[in-house]
Every structure is written in structure tokens, then in C-alpha cells.
Design a protein around this motif. Structure first.
Motif, PDB file in Angstrom:
ATOM      1  N   ILE A 155       0.846  -1.205   0.000  1.00  0.00           N
ATOM      2  CA  ILE A 155       0.000   0.000   0.000  1.00  0.00           C
ATOM      3  C   ILE A 155       0.875   1.247   0.000  1.00  0.00           C
ATOM      4  O   ILE A 155       0.592   2.217  -0.709  1.00  0.00           O
ATOM      5  N   TYR A 156       1.996   1.228   0.783  1.00  0.00           N
ATOM      6  CA  TYR A 156       2.910   2.378   0.821  1.00  0.00           C
ATOM      7  C   TYR A 156       3.512   2.625  -0.567  1.00  0.00           C
ATOM      8  O   TYR A 156       3.628   3.759  -1.025  1.00  0.00           O
ATOM      9  N   ALA A 157       3.911   1.554  -1.237  1.00  0.00           N
ATOM     10  CA  ALA A 157       4.491   1.699  -2.573  1.00  0.00           C
ATOM     11  C   ALA A 157       3.481   2.287  -3.544  1.00  0.00           C
ATOM     12  O   ALA A 157       3.811   3.168  -4.346  1.00  0.00           O
ATOM     13  N   HIS A 158       2.218   1.800  -3.454  1.00  0.00           N
ATOM     14  CA  HIS A 158       1.170   2.316  -4.332  1.00  0.00           C
ATOM     15  C   HIS A 158       0.901   3.790  -4.055  1.00  0.00           C
ATOM     16  O   HIS A 158       0.757   4.595  -4.993  1.00  0.00           O
ATOM     17  N   LEU A 159       0.895   4.157  -2.764  1.00  0.00           N
ATOM     18  CA  LEU A 159       0.663   5.561  -2.405  1.00  0.00           C
ATOM     19  C   LEU A 159       1.795   6.452  -2.912  1.00  0.00           C
ATOM     20  O   LEU A 159       1.552   7.568  -3.377  1.00  0.00           O
TER      21      LEU A 159
END
Length: 269
Positions: A50-54
Motif C-alpha cells: 500500500i505504501y508503494a502504491h501511495l
């Protein structure tokens, strides 16, 4: 509930915003309303996706990169260039090359710095090298000071051409400091003995004449005749013997001195 001027990217199960994205000028702000470290460790190890996507989403939402004034950008670029180790090394090398070209460095250092000039020696200093070589071959042996006087140039301006001739194996440069002379002797390669013999006859005419006239004379007697300290005479003769000008032979309490061919040949000229 709807956040003001923000876009909701994820909600809790009760409908409240969990992650929001807002624009601030040309940048982007992402608000995460839960503890991401606790979530990562205790509940959901896959939250790193999720952090990478954000991060990718936030970068794509930017209106553009921050603009840096031209003057500041030039200063930053110059600072990076000047602080680079390669640039600093090249700068020091160029400065040393200029100093060597002007003749302010000792012969030993000039030899190392003259190597890059060697492939261009036929174009650089060609006339100076030719004049110097002709003069050295004519005189057979000449000090740097006298050579500069003959060519009417400062001695330091002859260092680089002399070193180029030395690297091309045309001449030999001998340090005269072991014989208490702050100068260098330049001779054609292969004629070091003749060059040193000629220099010795001009520098110490009385001493050389006594050696030629009295083969196997003792050092103490020789020193007495020329009014020099015996130790100074012995030290000078030891240096001359290294170049094949005289021969020293140990006697009982002294040394015998015998002139060799290079000295005898010059005495006949």
C-alpha cells in the motif's frame, strides 16, 4: 463525512476516511489516519504494498517539479563539478604542468610532469630543443647556468626542453651538489666522463693540473699543493672517480690519485 478539498483513497469499515490525498501548490500531501508501523508489525505485513502504491500515486499527482532559479542552479552545478575528486585531481595536475612549463620545479619533478608533453615534443619547444642539443654537443659538457648564459635565457626556462631531451635519451643531466656546486651539468648521452672531466678542469684547474702532472700523487700531498682541506679534496675525487675521470687507490694511510683517459684527453686540448 467528506474531507474538504481532499480525495479519499481508502475508508475504514465504518465509512470514515482512512487515507486522503490533497494538493498543496505543485506538491501532494498524503494523510494516513492510522499508525502504519503498528499496522505493519501486528496486523498486516503486506501493507508495504500500500505504501508503494501511495508513493507512486503521489508522484504522479504532482503538477511539476519544483523550479530552481537559474542562478542558484548554476551555483549548485558548479559546486558539484568543483568538489568532484576527478576535477580536483585534474585541476592540480594542470597547475603543476603550468608550473613545470615555467621551470619552477626541480628536475626530478619536471621529468615526471614532462612525460605527457613527450608525444608533442616535435611540435612544442622544437626550436629550443634543437638549439640546446646543438650547444651541448658542441661543448660536450656545460652547466645549466652557463648554458642559459650562452642561449641568453633564464635557467628555469631551459628545464622543460632539457627534460624532454633527457626523456628522448639525447642528453644526461648530472647533479653537481655532491661536489658542493649548486648547479647541474648537461652532457651528451654516453659522454658523461668527458663532460665531467671538462667541467672539473674549468672548475678546479690547479687541482686537475697537479693530478695530470703527478700520476699516483697522494691526496694529502695534493691538498697541500692546491691549498685545500684534505677531506674536501678526497670527497671531490670520490665523486670524480664515479664518472671515470680519476682513479683512487687505497694506500697505507692515504689514497693515490691517477688521471684517467677523459681527463688526459681534455688536458691535451
Amino acid at each position: 463525512m467528506s474531507p474538504y478539498r481532499a480525495r479519499v483513497l481508502a475508508n475504514y469499515s465504518n465509512g470514515l476516511p482512512a487515507i486522503t490525498l490533497s494538493h498543496y501548490g505543485s506538491g501532494v500531501g498524503v494523510l494516513i489516519t492510522f499508525n502504519p508501523v503498528e499496522e505493519l508489525i501486528e496486523h498486516n505485513p503486506e501493507i508495504i504494498d500500500i505504501y508503494a502504491h501511495l508513493a507512486i500515486l503521489a508522484l504522479s499527482e504532482r503538477l511539476g517539479k519544483p523550479k530552481i532559479p537559474i542562478g542558484e542552479l548554476v551555483l549548485i552545478t558548479l559546486k558539484k563539478v568543483f568538489s568532484h575528486p576527478f576535477f580536483l585531481g585534474a585541476l592540480v595536475f594542470i597547475i603543476l604542468e603550468i608550473i613545470a612549463y615555467l621551470g619552477f620545479l626541480p628536475f626530478g619533478v619536471t621529468v615526471l610532469l614532462a612525460i605527457p608533453f613527450l608525444p608533442f615534443s616535435k611540435l612544442l619547444l622544437k626550436e629550443e630543443c634543437s638549439k640546446i642539443l646543438e650547444k651541448v654537443q658542441t661543448l660536450r659538457g656545460v652547466t645549466l647556468e652557463n648554458l642559459a648564459r650562452e642561449l641568453r635565457k633564464p635557467p628555469r626556462r631551459l628545464k622543460l626542453p632539457l627534460v624532454l631531451l633527457f626523456l628522448k635519451k639525447k642528453i644526461v643531466i648530472l647533479d653537481l651538489s655532491p661536489m658542493d656546486v649548486r648547479d647541474s651539468l648537461v652532457t651528451p648521452r654516453g659522454s658523461e666522463s668527458e663532460g665531467v672531466a671538462q667541467w672539473a678542469i674549468k672548475r678546479y684547474p690547479l687541482l686537475m693540473r697537479e693530478i695530470i702532472k703527478n700520476p699516483r700523487i697522494r691526496v694529502i700531498e695534493l691538498a697541500y699543493r692546491v691549498d685545500m682541506p684534505p677531506y674536501d679534496v678526497l670527497r671531490l675525487l670520490r665523486e670524480l672517480s664515479r664518472y671515470g675521470v680519476v682513479e683512487l687507490k687505497k694506500a697505507v694511510v692515504d689514497y693515490e690519485v691517477r688521471p684517467l683517459d677523459p681527463l688526459l684527453r681534455w688536458s691535451e686540448v
